[in-house]
Write an enzyme that holds these catalytic residues in place. Sequence first.
Site, PDB file in Angstrom:
ATOM      1  N   ARG A 241      41.312  45.162  44.771  1.00 27.49           N
ATOM      2  CA  ARG A 241      40.561  44.021  45.291  1.00 27.49           C
ATOM      3  C   ARG A 241      39.539  44.527  46.311  1.00 27.49           C
ATOM      4  O   ARG A 241      39.803  45.462  47.070  1.00 27.49           O
ATOM      5  CB  ARG A 241      41.498  43.012  45.971  1.00 27.49           C
ATOM      6  CG  ARG A 241      42.365  42.215  45.004  1.00 27.49           C
ATOM      7  CD  ARG A 241      41.551  41.205  44.211  1.00 27.49           C
ATOM      8  NE  ARG A 241      42.377  40.390  43.328  1.00 27.49           N
ATOM      9  CZ  ARG A 241      42.568  40.651  42.027  1.00 27.49           C
ATOM     10  NH1 ARG A 241      42.013  41.696  41.457  1.00 27.49           N
ATOM     11  NH2 ARG A 241      43.316  39.846  41.292  1.00 27.49           N
ATOM     12  N   HIS A 289      34.041  44.485  37.981  1.00 26.93           N
ATOM     13  CA  HIS A 289      35.414  43.984  37.866  1.00 26.93           C
ATOM     14  C   HIS A 289      35.890  43.953  36.402  1.00 26.93           C
ATOM     15  O   HIS A 289      36.220  42.891  35.860  1.00 26.93           O
ATOM     16  CB  HIS A 289      35.548  42.576  38.494  1.00 26.93           C
ATOM     17  CG  HIS A 289      36.974  42.231  38.829  1.00 26.93           C
ATOM     18  ND1 HIS A 289      37.332  41.498  39.922  1.00 26.93           N
ATOM     19  CD2 HIS A 289      38.138  42.516  38.203  1.00 26.93           C
ATOM     20  CE1 HIS A 289      38.646  41.336  39.962  1.00 26.93           C
ATOM     21  NE2 HIS A 289      39.158  41.964  38.908  1.00 26.93           N
TER      22      HIS A 289
END
Length: 326
Positions: A241, A289
Site C-alpha cells: 500500500r 497498482h
Amino acid sequence: MNVLLCGDFDEHEALEWRQALTAAVPEVNWWSPEQARQAPHAVAAAVVANPPPGQLTGLPALRLVQSLWAGVDRLLTDVTLPADVPLARMVDPAMTAAMVETAVWATLTVQREFHRYAQQQRASRWQVHPQRRADECPVLVLGQGEMGQAVAHALAALGFPVSGWSTGSGTADSTHHRPAREPGATSAVQRLSGDAALHQALPLTRVLINLLPLTPRTTGLLNAALFNALPAGAAVVNLARGRHVVDEDLLRALSNGQIGHAVLDVFAHEPLPADHPYWLHERVTLLPHVAAQTDLRSAAAVVARNLRALRDGQPLQHLVRRERGY
Ligand code: NAP
Ligand code: GLV
C-alpha cells in the site's frame, strides 16, 4: 440465498463480476444495492470491492461480508461496517501467483540493474555494468502472509538469501491465516519477528520488499529511519500500500543515493497525480497498482466456497481479525 454485490467498480466490471460469480455459485441471487434496499431483511451476505461507506448498514440478516480485495484497509475505514458480522478477505491462489511474478521481476530488475539498461536503450547507449550474483543480494520480505511467504520462497529458490519478517503469531489460527508450510519448505527463508530483529536485518539487506497489510502499526513504516538503516544503494520494492511509505523520505533517500532504486506499484493517492515526482524519477520504476490483480474466475471460486460454508454452517475461511486490522 440473496447476496448483495457492490463496490467501487464501473458498470463493465460489475457485469463481469456478476457473470463470474453466477457461474461459480448459480444457486445465489446476486442483488444490486437497489435490490438490497428494497428487501434489506432478505440479504444474507455481501460480496464487496471497497463499496462506498454506508452501503452495508441496515441489513439485519447479514451474516458475512466477503471482500474481493486481499487488503481490507479501505473497507475497515468505513465506520458503518457492521462490527458483529464476520469479514473475510480475498485469498486467491491466482493473485498470489501474480504477486510472486511481480516480486521476482522487481527483484531481478534491481539485482541485475535491468532498469539501467532500459534507460540506456532510450539513449542508444551500449554500456556493460558488473553482474551481481543472486547469492550476493540478500532480500528482506516484510510480511509473511499469503503473499509474503510465497514471494520469499520463490526468491529463495532462485538463490537469493531471503529473510521474512512478520509479527510471528500469524499461523496460530488457520481460519484467519494459511496453515504453516511444511517444515522443509520454510527452511530456505529465515523467519524474523519483532523490531529488534528487523533492525538487525536491515543493514544486511540489498532488496527490501514490502508485503505488509496497511494498519495503524505499519502506516509510514518505510520512512527515513528505515531507509538509513539499509546499506547505501539498497532497493525498495513496495507492492502493498502507498501509505506504508513516507514519500518525502523516499524521494530524499533516492536523491542522495541512500536508496539506489525503488519499484513502486501502490501510492497514497491513486491514480498517482500526473505531476508527482515519482513519474519521471530516473531511480523509480512505476506500475499502476497491478502487482496482483484479483483473478475473476479463481476469486469467484473462493467466494463460492465461503458462501457454501455459510449456507452449510461450516467454518468460514480467511476471516479478518479486526482488532489487528488484517
Ligand atoms: P496476510 O496474509 O494478512 O499477511 C500479512 C503479513 O503481514 C503477516 O505475515 C503478518 O504477520 C504481517 N504483519 C502484519 N502486521 C505486522 C506488523 N505490525 N509487524 C510485522 N508483521 C506484520 O496478507 P497478504 O495476503 O499476504 O497481503 C498483504 C498485503 O498485500 C495486503 O494487505 C494488500 O495491502 C497487499 N496487496 C497488494 C496487491 C497489489 O496488487 N499491489 C494485491 C494484493 C494484496 P503474522 O503472520 O505474524 O500475522
Ligand atoms: C489489491 O491491492 C488487493 O488488496 O486486493
